[in-house]
Scaffold this motif. Sequence first.
Motif, PDB file in Angstrom:
ATOM      1  N   GLY A 205       0.804  -1.221   0.000  1.00  0.00           N
ATOM      2  CA  GLY A 205       0.000   0.000   0.000  1.00  0.00           C
ATOM      3  C   GLY A 205       0.837   1.270   0.000  1.00  0.00           C
ATOM      4  O   GLY A 205       0.307   2.362   0.203  1.00  0.00           O
ATOM      5  N   THR A 206       2.144   1.137  -0.242  1.00  0.00           N
ATOM      6  CA  THR A 206       2.998   2.323  -0.207  1.00  0.00           C
ATOM      7  C   THR A 206       2.756   3.198  -1.430  1.00  0.00           C
ATOM      8  O   THR A 206       2.883   2.730  -2.565  1.00  0.00           O
ATOM      9  CB  THR A 206       4.487   1.919  -0.193  1.00  0.00           C
ATOM     10  N   THR A 210      -1.974   6.352   0.396  1.00  0.00           N
ATOM     11  CA  THR A 210      -1.333   7.202   1.397  1.00  0.00           C
ATOM     12  C   THR A 210      -0.007   7.695   0.863  1.00  0.00           C
ATOM     13  O   THR A 210       0.694   6.984   0.131  1.00  0.00           O
ATOM     14  CB  THR A 210      -1.085   6.422   2.701  1.00  0.00           C
ATOM     15  N   HIS A 211       0.342   8.885   1.230  1.00  0.00           N
ATOM     16  CA  HIS A 211       1.577   9.493   0.765  1.00  0.00           C
ATOM     17  C   HIS A 211       2.755   8.789   1.428  1.00  0.00           C
ATOM     18  O   HIS A 211       2.739   8.531   2.614  1.00  0.00           O
ATOM     19  CB  HIS A 211       1.565  10.973   1.129  1.00  0.00           C
ATOM     20  N   ALA A 212       3.773   8.453   0.614  1.00  0.00           N
ATOM     21  CA  ALA A 212       4.899   7.694   1.160  1.00  0.00           C
ATOM     22  C   ALA A 212       5.979   8.639   1.671  1.00  0.00           C
ATOM     23  O   ALA A 212       6.735   9.212   0.900  1.00  0.00           O
ATOM     24  CB  ALA A 212       5.460   6.774   0.092  1.00  0.00           C
ATOM     25  N   GLU A 213       6.026   8.789   2.980  1.00  0.00           N
ATOM     26  CA  GLU A 213       7.078   9.619   3.574  1.00  0.00           C
ATOM     27  C   GLU A 213       8.413   8.898   3.448  1.00  0.00           C
ATOM     28  O   GLU A 213       9.473   9.501   3.489  1.00  0.00           O
ATOM     29  CB  GLU A 213       6.787   9.866   5.066  1.00  0.00           C
ATOM     30  N   ALA A 214       8.338   7.589   3.287  1.00  0.00           N
ATOM     31  CA  ALA A 214       9.539   6.759   3.342  1.00  0.00           C
ATOM     32  C   ALA A 214      10.401   6.851   2.088  1.00  0.00           C
ATOM     33  O   ALA A 214      11.483   6.278   2.045  1.00  0.00           O
ATOM     34  CB  ALA A 214       9.144   5.304   3.580  1.00  0.00           C
ATOM     35  N   SER A 222       0.781  10.673  -4.316  1.00  0.00           N
ATOM     36  CA  SER A 222       0.424   9.256  -4.278  1.00  0.00           C
ATOM     37  C   SER A 222      -0.545   9.010  -5.439  1.00  0.00           C
ATOM     38  O   SER A 222      -1.066   9.962  -6.022  1.00  0.00           O
ATOM     39  CB  SER A 222      -0.242   8.903  -2.948  1.00  0.00           C
ATOM     40  N   LEU A 223      -0.793   7.735  -5.736  1.00  0.00           N
ATOM     41  CA  LEU A 223      -1.703   7.421  -6.845  1.00  0.00           C
ATOM     42  C   LEU A 223      -3.076   8.068  -6.608  1.00  0.00           C
ATOM     43  O   LEU A 223      -3.644   8.694  -7.499  1.00  0.00           O
ATOM     44  CB  LEU A 223      -1.827   5.899  -6.995  1.00  0.00           C
ATOM     45  N   LEU A 224      -3.598   7.917  -5.390  1.00  0.00           N
ATOM     46  CA  LEU A 224      -4.932   8.446  -5.107  1.00  0.00           C
ATOM     47  C   LEU A 224      -4.960   9.973  -5.192  1.00  0.00           C
ATOM     48  O   LEU A 224      -5.892  10.546  -5.756  1.00  0.00           O
ATOM     49  CB  LEU A 224      -5.416   7.976  -3.733  1.00  0.00           C
TER      50      LEU A 224
END
Lengths: 441, 311
Positions: A205-206, A210-214, A222-224
């Motif tokens: 789900g990265t 949800t925005h990937a802080e990582a 993010s895609l969404l």
Amino acid sequence: MNPLVHQALHTETIELAQNQCLSGLLRFITAGSVDDGKSTLIGRLLYDTGNVAADQLASIQATSQKRGLAAIDWSLLTDGLIAEREQGITIDVAYRYFSTARRKFIIGDAPGHEQYTRNMVTAASSADLAILLVDARKGVITQTRRHAYLAHLLGIRELVLAVNKMDLVDWQPSIYRSIVDEFNAFVSQLGRHHVQAIPLSALNGTNVATHAEAIPWYDGPSLLEHLESIPSRRDADQTPMRLPVQRVVRVMMGNGANGATEKEFRGYQGTLASGHLHVGDEVEVMPSGQRARVTGLNIAEQALQKASADRSVVVSLDREIDISRGDMLSDPIQLPRVTKGITADVCWLSEQPLQTHGKYLIKHTTRSVNALFDDLIYRVDVNTLAHEAAPESAVMNDILRVKLKLQQPLFVDNYSDNRTTGSFIVIDPVSFHTVAAGVII
Amino acid sequence: MNSQSNDLLDQPHPSADHLDLLEAEALFILREVTAECRHPVMLYSGGKDSAVLLHLAYKAFHPERIGLALLHIDTGHNYDEVIAYRDRMAERYDCQLHVRNVEDSIRKGSVRLRHPLESRNSHQSVTLMEAIAEFGFDACLGGARRDEEKARAKERIVSVRDEFGQWEPKNQRPELWSLYNTRVAPGNHVRVFPISNWTELDVWQYIQREDIELPELYFSHLRDIVRRGDILVPVTHLTPANQGETVETISCRFRTVGDISCTAPVASTAITVADIIAETTQCLLTERGATRLDDRASDGAMEQRKKEGYF
């Protein structure tokens, strides 16, 4: 790619969305094979946006466990037919729905294996955006190019390159960037597109919902976030007005009481294919060429001053003109072409091959005419994009450049300018099957 | 900024919201089918989806009266108030209403029951096919939606059925753009689903926006039920309480209204459409998962019924 470039692209997209039409509805397709994680990505999008109900989740969890799988098999959510679940394959285009606080989404989910061209063309015909999935370990493959070509052919100008399974390559930016560069180089040969590349992991789900802080090296959406912010059908509002007439309404208004005379109301029902229509506008009626002014625009009792693309209305005019189903109201300055011969790219959809001497029916907007395949110019190899000159016939999944001869004229625009007046289907007059779909060049 | 941007800021936003687009798509489909088919009919059950479809038909035809007759396949196991609502709506919209009864098919022998209290829901298909043959309908419009069930997600908007009413999921016509192919060989017909792309929430939001009247069963009321697993079974003459079961009177509503023997209510205090929208937004269970006694039998129950001619 420079992270600043990503940032800039995204900012530009959001500004576009605010200034142009951010409709409450976005239709998109997902292209990629099961191995690329397409079902997982759809499952993730639905699940992370709270669009998987508890009983659905329980049911697919139970089935996944029964099959001895460690994780949830998200394809169980989308494979709807008994044969599909038994054989673990997807047979047909399926439509999925989800919504967020900002937008409603319709996903056209086309299976990735046999009959792919036919299914993808079907799903792409009504989509505003295509998500092309690439496995980060494999990079851009033949299939990716085929998907991009078909999306382009069907007029999708918003592409998302979803570089999936980034976790399996340790989120190495160099791998991501080389895939993005290779893809952009290929797509730029096809024509103008807006490409948003997004590194993600559907399984974890990265960067999906949800925005990937990582991922410190990625500043994009993010895609969404991207799906929520891009404008939909921004072309249809800005192209010349076209309204194919579906039905003609004639009713007597007034009851003749108090000496008032009964008056016939005549209205033309149809969906605005493109552009805007205002009360007071002058329109030209195809094919008669007569002109009239719009005196009324209605959706049932609701009287509008203005209607925009995609609205289904009843139009009344200031004078009596002979208009019937299949005629078209048009912008009088920028008229469609009136033609008995069209050049088109056609996708053959039927198991019955093309009969080169056979008569076919063409349905274009609300008008159906007889047609003959006059010339098969070339066939496109969807894997290499090479042209094979003068094919003898066409079989299912073939894409051909053809010339068609029509018994009656059609009022057409190029598909690249107008997806409604530039498209048609071909119907076999004996079996009544839909055997092909075409876009006008 | 240039003048174009200022123009855009001054004007109301040109884009339609999603209900406008869904409505426009449904009106287009209704008009296409009535323009191209010789003898179309609308299947009407008095449920919320058919209530929305009838309202859309009104808007599609306006200012003409609705150019479609209504057909109800009555299992004989419907709530009285739904039947009264059905008759009231047919009169209000000035539509001819044909009712055909599963009871008559039972009497004729074309429907055979295993036991007298068996659910007649799946037997509707037989009576429907008999009615299609009797009237010579070539198109049946219905309020089914793709989000209701996994098999329905694969259904076309215009879907061809043979003379046995069979749906062949592997042999469907491709459907592109909004170019609907309504042509069929004699004896075959099409089933048409103008609200295919609507979700349960869209339906409720549209009912609210258009102020569409529904049977009272959709709103919270007091009812005797027994609990079987996580399902609330209404206590009726067709679905009596078993020995040892405790009959409770609870506040509940129906999410889908169909044959008494196969629809169950959900606990609810929603008395307005706005309350229902709030509950639907928060609800964790699917529409059918919570309330249908017939789709729970197996994962492929709906597909099987559809192959047999079910709507």
